[in-house]
Design a protein around this motif. Structure first.
Motif, PDB file in Angstrom:
ATOM      1  N   ARG A  23      -7.156   5.984  -3.294  1.00  0.00           N
ATOM      2  CA  ARG A  23      -6.874   7.327  -3.815  1.00  0.00           C
ATOM      3  C   ARG A  23      -5.925   8.086  -2.890  1.00  0.00           C
ATOM      4  N   ASP A  24      -6.152   8.007  -1.573  1.00  0.00           N
ATOM      5  CA  ASP A  24      -5.288   8.718  -0.631  1.00  0.00           C
ATOM      6  C   ASP A  24      -3.866   8.165  -0.635  1.00  0.00           C
ATOM      7  N   TRP A  25      -3.751   6.847  -0.771  1.00  0.00           N
ATOM      8  CA  TRP A  25      -2.407   6.257  -0.820  1.00  0.00           C
ATOM      9  C   TRP A  25      -1.671   6.707  -2.082  1.00  0.00           C
ATOM     10  N   CYS A  26      -2.340   6.721  -3.218  1.00  0.00           N
ATOM     11  CA  CYS A  26      -1.705   7.151  -4.457  1.00  0.00           C
ATOM     12  C   CYS A  26      -1.298   8.621  -4.391  1.00  0.00           C
ATOM     13  N   MET A  27      -2.105   9.459  -3.705  1.00  0.00           N
ATOM     14  CA  MET A  27      -1.741  10.859  -3.544  1.00  0.00           C
ATOM     15  C   MET A  27      -0.505  11.012  -2.655  1.00  0.00           C
ATOM     16  N   LYS A  28      -0.314  10.100  -1.736  1.00  0.00           N
ATOM     17  CA  LYS A  28       0.799  10.187  -0.794  1.00  0.00           C
ATOM     18  C   LYS A  28       2.106   9.706  -1.417  1.00  0.00           C
ATOM     19  N   CYS A  29       2.023   8.768  -2.346  1.00  0.00           N
ATOM     20  CA  CYS A  29       3.222   8.130  -2.889  1.00  0.00           C
ATOM     21  C   CYS A  29       3.937   9.037  -3.883  1.00  0.00           C
ATOM     22  N   SER A  30       5.216   8.758  -4.017  1.00  0.00           N
ATOM     23  CA  SER A  30       6.001   9.436  -5.032  1.00  0.00           C
ATOM     24  C   SER A  30       5.654   8.883  -6.406  1.00  0.00           C
ATOM     25  N   SER A  31       5.772   9.708  -7.401  1.00  0.00           N
ATOM     26  CA  SER A  31       5.438   9.275  -8.757  1.00  0.00           C
ATOM     27  C   SER A  31       6.597   8.576  -9.450  1.00  0.00           C
ATOM     28  N   HIS A  32       7.774   8.528  -8.810  1.00  0.00           N
ATOM     29  CA  HIS A  32       8.952   7.926  -9.442  1.00  0.00           C
ATOM     30  C   HIS A  32       9.527   6.761  -8.644  1.00  0.00           C
ATOM     31  N   GLU A  33       9.447   6.815  -7.324  1.00  0.00           N
ATOM     32  CA  GLU A  33      10.059   5.784  -6.484  1.00  0.00           C
ATOM     33  C   GLU A  33       9.093   4.624  -6.244  1.00  0.00           C
ATOM     34  N   ILE A  34       9.649   3.409  -6.123  1.00  0.00           N
ATOM     35  CA  ILE A  34       8.839   2.227  -5.798  1.00  0.00           C
ATOM     36  C   ILE A  34       8.493   2.270  -4.315  1.00  0.00           C
ATOM     37  N   PRO A  35       7.216   2.296  -3.954  1.00  0.00           N
ATOM     38  CA  PRO A  35       6.862   2.363  -2.527  1.00  0.00           C
ATOM     39  C   PRO A  35       7.199   1.061  -1.815  1.00  0.00           C
ATOM     40  N   LEU A  36       7.426   1.165  -0.511  1.00  0.00           N
ATOM     41  CA  LEU A  36       7.746  -0.003   0.304  1.00  0.00           C
ATOM     42  C   LEU A  36       6.476  -0.588   0.898  1.00  0.00           C
ATOM     43  N   LEU A  37       6.438  -1.908   0.954  1.00  0.00           N
ATOM     44  CA  LEU A  37       5.282  -2.585   1.546  1.00  0.00           C
ATOM     45  C   LEU A  37       5.130  -2.208   3.020  1.00  0.00           C
TER      46      LEU A  37
END
Length: 409
Positions: A262-276
């Motif tokens: 949940r915390d990671w999803c809150m941190k990520c952008s809703s449009h950009e592909i996150p980096l590993l």
């Protein structure tokens, strides 16, 4: 046996040269003499290794211990003597190359603040290989760097290879004679240096990551370490893992505990592909923050048998009445009542669980005042076992008429 005599002779020669090199004060700067001494030492050690391998191949398993001890001793003598000879050779070459027409001499090549330093480092250990392909790349990289590309004699390389590879797990390196070093090393690479199988194994490890069932530093770091190890292995095989973010990030996220996810999803952008790489750094920081938190205070667990003595439920017969009103318990003799209460682990005084009669805050027996329930009193059992219902008063005719007259009034 002949090999044993040849090995003993080689050991004596290595010891002799080692003693001569160690006793020398370093005043010998004849480059050719030093190089010849080194060649002689290498030839004796190669003879030792060759005969040692033959003896070891024919030895019983319970006799291998002394042979390994001898190997370690001779290897240490050989390494120490070689190091000192190579340093003297390097110093002699430096002196020859730096000698100008003025005839000046230079000092030792290794010098700290004017003091000559004779450094001796422990030999770097080669990781053992047990036949598991997951460990092959790490073993191959270390062995090729430390042994395979060196100028050691072939017999020495074969001995180091047999030391590092378990013959019980990889039989092709064992036996009385399994070929020369190049043959054995080539056979190992043909069997284990398979790009297709190695890639499948490491990708499978990534896909089958264990789900972190708990929010702990250990569980999160286990995921991070496994992913890093898999990526390093695939990079060694020149597989372009830097472009796998869209595939690898969802796989790793699916293995995380719910709070971390949940915390990671809150941190990520809703449009950009996150980096590993960003995900792994996030997990590292979270793992360290969890380990830095003080452990929660543990609440003391209190043993209680209240469930067996709930209000409105009898612990003896499970009926809908209190235990002191239980017909089955009341029908028993006093001693059997004590036994029943003891088996139920209840207080003799209040007939509830969780404490003893000495700790019971309730009052004592209504008959004698002692710390036991009234139904357990031995003093007047007749008045306790079955209290008699009050009989109606005997009314005489005279009393009846009097009552009637009173009523009439």
């Amino acid at each position: 046996m002949a090999e044993l005599n040849w090995r003993s002779s080689a050991v004596k020669s290595v010891r002799r040269i080692h003693a001569r090199v160690m006793e020398s004060d370093g005043d010998t700067h004849d480059l050719y003499q030093l190089e010849q001494e080194l060649k002689t030492l290498e030839s004796h050690f190669a003879r030792f290794v060759e005969n040692h391998n033959h003896i070891l191949g024919e030895a019983a398993p319970e006799d291998i211990g002394p042979h390994d001890t001898l190997w370690e001793t001779v290897e240490e003598l050989y390494g120490e003597a070689c190091s000192k000879l190579n340093r003297r050779i390097a110093t002699s070459r430096a002196q020859i190359s730096s000698t100008p027409s003025t005839g000046g001499r230079t000092g030792p090549t290794t010098n700290l603040e004017g003091f000559s330093v004779d450094l001796k480092l422990d030999p770097i250990a080669i990781p053992a290989f047990d036949g598991d392909m997951c460990n092959w790349l790490a073993f191959k990289d270390a062995f090729e760097t430390l042994v395979h590309r060196s100028t050691y004699p072939e017999a020495y390389k074969l001995g180091k290879l047999r030391q590092a590879v378990s013959a019980s797990s990889v039989p092709l390196v064992g036996g009385i004679y399994s070929g020369g070093y190049e043959e054995v090393w080539k056979a190992l690479k043909e069997r284990y240096d398979n790009r297709k199988q190695l890639a499948e194994i490491h990708v499978s490890r990534f896909l089958n990551l264990k789900v972190a069932a708990e929010e702990s530093s250990k569980a999160l770091l286990a995921i991070v370490d496994t992913v890093h190890e898999m990526l390093r292995a695939l990079r060694v095989m020149e597989i372009p893992v830097n472009q796998w973010d869209a595939l690898s990030v969802p796989i790793v996220v699916s293995k995380l505990p719910s709070a971390t996810k949940r915390d990671w999803c809150m941190k990520c952008s809703s449009h950009e592909i996150p980096l590993l790489e960003d995900l792994l750094k996030f997990l590292e920081r979270r793992a360290h923050s969890i380990s830095a938190e003080p452990p929660p205070r543990q609440q003391r667990s209190v043993k209680s048998h209240v469930a067996a003595a709930e209000v409105g439920q009898c612990a003896q017969c499970r009926g809908s009445h209190r235990i002191m009103k239980c017909p089955a318990l009341i029908a028993m003799p006093i001693e059997q009542r004590f036994e029943a209460i003891r088996n139920l682990k209840l207080c003799y005084n209040c007939l509830r669980g969780g404490h003893s009669s000495r700790q019971c805050p309730s009052g004592g027996c209504r008959s004698c005042g002692r710390k036991h329930n009234t139904i357990l009193c031995r003093d007047k059992p007749s008045t306790i076992v079955q209290p008699a219902s009050p009989s109606p008063p005997h009314v005489s005719n005279e009393g009846t008429s009097q009552v009637k007259s009173t009523t009439a009034l």
